[in-house]
Design a protein around this motif. Structure first.
Motif, PDB file in Angstrom:
ATOM      1  N   VAL A   1      32.527  41.542  34.984  1.00 42.04           N
ATOM      2  CA  VAL A   1      33.812  41.442  35.673  1.00 42.04           C
ATOM      3  C   VAL A   1      33.574  41.190  37.156  1.00 42.04           C
ATOM      4  CG1 VAL A   1      35.028  42.929  34.035  1.00 42.04           C
ATOM      5  CG2 VAL A   1      33.895  43.959  36.006  1.00 42.04           C
ATOM      6  N   LEU A   2      34.600  40.686  37.814  1.00 41.91           N
ATOM      7  CA  LEU A   2      34.521  40.449  39.245  1.00 41.91           C
ATOM      8  C   LEU A   2      35.906  40.607  39.849  1.00 41.91           C
ATOM      9  CD1 LEU A   2      34.415  36.622  39.946  1.00 41.91           C
ATOM     10  CD2 LEU A   2      34.703  37.556  37.652  1.00 41.91           C
ATOM     11  N   GLY A   3      35.945  40.851  41.155  1.00 39.96           N
ATOM     12  CA  GLY A   3      37.235  41.022  41.794  1.00 39.96           C
ATOM     13  C   GLY A   3      37.083  41.276  43.271  1.00 39.96           C
ATOM     14  N   GLY A   4      38.225  41.468  43.924  1.00 41.10           N
ATOM     15  CA  GLY A   4      38.213  41.737  45.349  1.00 41.10           C
ATOM     16  C   GLY A   4      39.544  42.311  45.780  1.00 41.10           C
ATOM     17  N   GLY A   5      39.607  42.764  47.014  1.00 47.74           N
ATOM     18  CA  GLY A   5      40.822  43.396  47.492  1.00 47.74           C
ATOM     19  C   GLY A   5      41.096  43.090  48.945  1.00 47.74           C
ATOM     20  N   ALA A   6      42.309  43.459  49.372  1.00 48.07           N
ATOM     21  CA  ALA A   6      42.718  43.294  50.764  1.00 48.07           C
ATOM     22  C   ALA A   6      43.766  44.345  51.080  1.00 48.07           C
ATOM     23  CB  ALA A   6      43.290  41.893  50.996  1.00 48.07           C
ATOM     24  N   THR A   7      43.881  44.699  52.353  1.00 51.66           N
ATOM     25  CA  THR A   7      44.864  45.700  52.767  1.00 51.66           C
ATOM     26  C   THR A   7      45.355  45.384  54.168  1.00 51.66           C
ATOM     27  OG1 THR A   7      45.297  48.092  52.912  1.00 51.66           O
ATOM     28  CG2 THR A   7      43.169  47.311  53.730  1.00 51.66           C
TER      29      THR A   7
END
Length: 273
Positions: free
Chosen positions: A9-15
């Motif tokens: 799996v792979l992913g990313g985030g932001a805030t």
């Protein structure tokens, strides 16, 4: 990687802080863990509570064979760490917690979606966005009981009242074993996103951007561009691995969606602590 091997799996985030004085959201987007916490606004140490809840999941980051029991233990650790924050500040504080962890169960990879509070985890399939988690909120109960509509819930004066959070005396979380399906994208967000962006728009934008980190950043930017009044945090995750068609989530009936059943918010409210 196909069923039988470790989840891939792979992913990313932001805030973004949005219209608040400080950012009381926290997130972790490091395979196999993709979770968001929203410190309870107006409470002392909301940011610290959110950070503590996420810290409990850090030991799972980078692990290659996480099990549902590992996730359960991380949830319980998040409660212990938030209780410690409460003791240190001498006042009530708490946080939501939602997201997905890629787990191995019975030889097959799954998403284990967890939720406490009113941050949300969605599944995007073929352009169709469905909410997997179920809000632990007063207005959600009113919707479930038929007193108000979902649209009315968005503007209801009690829309910020939670019925469950990390930091209260209810020890259960909701959890579901959700199949990893080709093309399925998970979107995890604090409620700062949903206050500004409709579900339809969330699905449309997330479907347009292939890179999960860029998709998360675009959703945050959209909410901020609309004058976000709250902190906004988004995590997006994709799976390369797939759950075997005949995989069975048993013996976890409390977490159970039957294998490959549609995971809509009709959502079974089941505890899995």
């Amino acid at each position: 990687m196909t069923a039988g091997g470790a989840p891939e799996v792979l992913g990313g985030g932001a805030t973004a802080v949005g219209g608040r004085a400080r950012n009381e959201d926290a997130y972790l987007a490091e395979a196999p863990v993709f979770v968001v916490a929203d410190g309870m606004g107006g409470h002392v140490a909301g940011a610290e509570a959110a950070g503590a809840a996420i810290a409990a999941f850090h030991p799972l980051a980078g692990a290659v064979a996480v099990t549902p029991s590992d996730v359960e233990r991380a949830h319980l650790e998040s409660r212990r760490l938030v209780a410690r924050v409460q003791a240190e500040v001498g006042a009530a504080s708490g946080t939501t917690l939602t997201g997905a962890v890629a787990v191995m169960h019975d030889g097959s990879p799954w998403w284990m979606v967890v939720n406490v509070g009113d941050s949300r985890t969605y599944a995007l399939d073929g352009g169709t966005l469905r909410q997997v988690s179920v809000d632990h909120s007063h207005v959600q109960e009113l919707v479930d009981e038929g007193y108000i509509t979902p649209d009315e819930a968005l503007v209801h004066p009690d829309r910020n009242l939670l019925t469950r959070a990390i930091g209260d005396d209810i020890p259960e979380m909701d959890a579901w074993l959700v199949p990893q399906v080709a093309g399925r994208r998970l979107i995890v967000a604090s409620d700062g996103l949903m206050k500004e962006v409709e579900d339809r728009e969330i699905g449309e934008l997330a479907a347009l951007i292939g890179d999960p980190t860029e998709a998360a950043a675009a959703l945050v930017e959209l909410a901020v561009g609309r004058g976000a009044r709250d902190n906004v945090t988004v995590v997006v995750a994709d799976a390369v691995s797939t759950t075997a068609p005949d995989a069975d989530p048993a013996p976890w009936p409390a977490w159970g969606v039957e294998a490959h059943e549609d995971t809509t918010p009709s959502a079974r409210r089941r505890g899995g602590s």
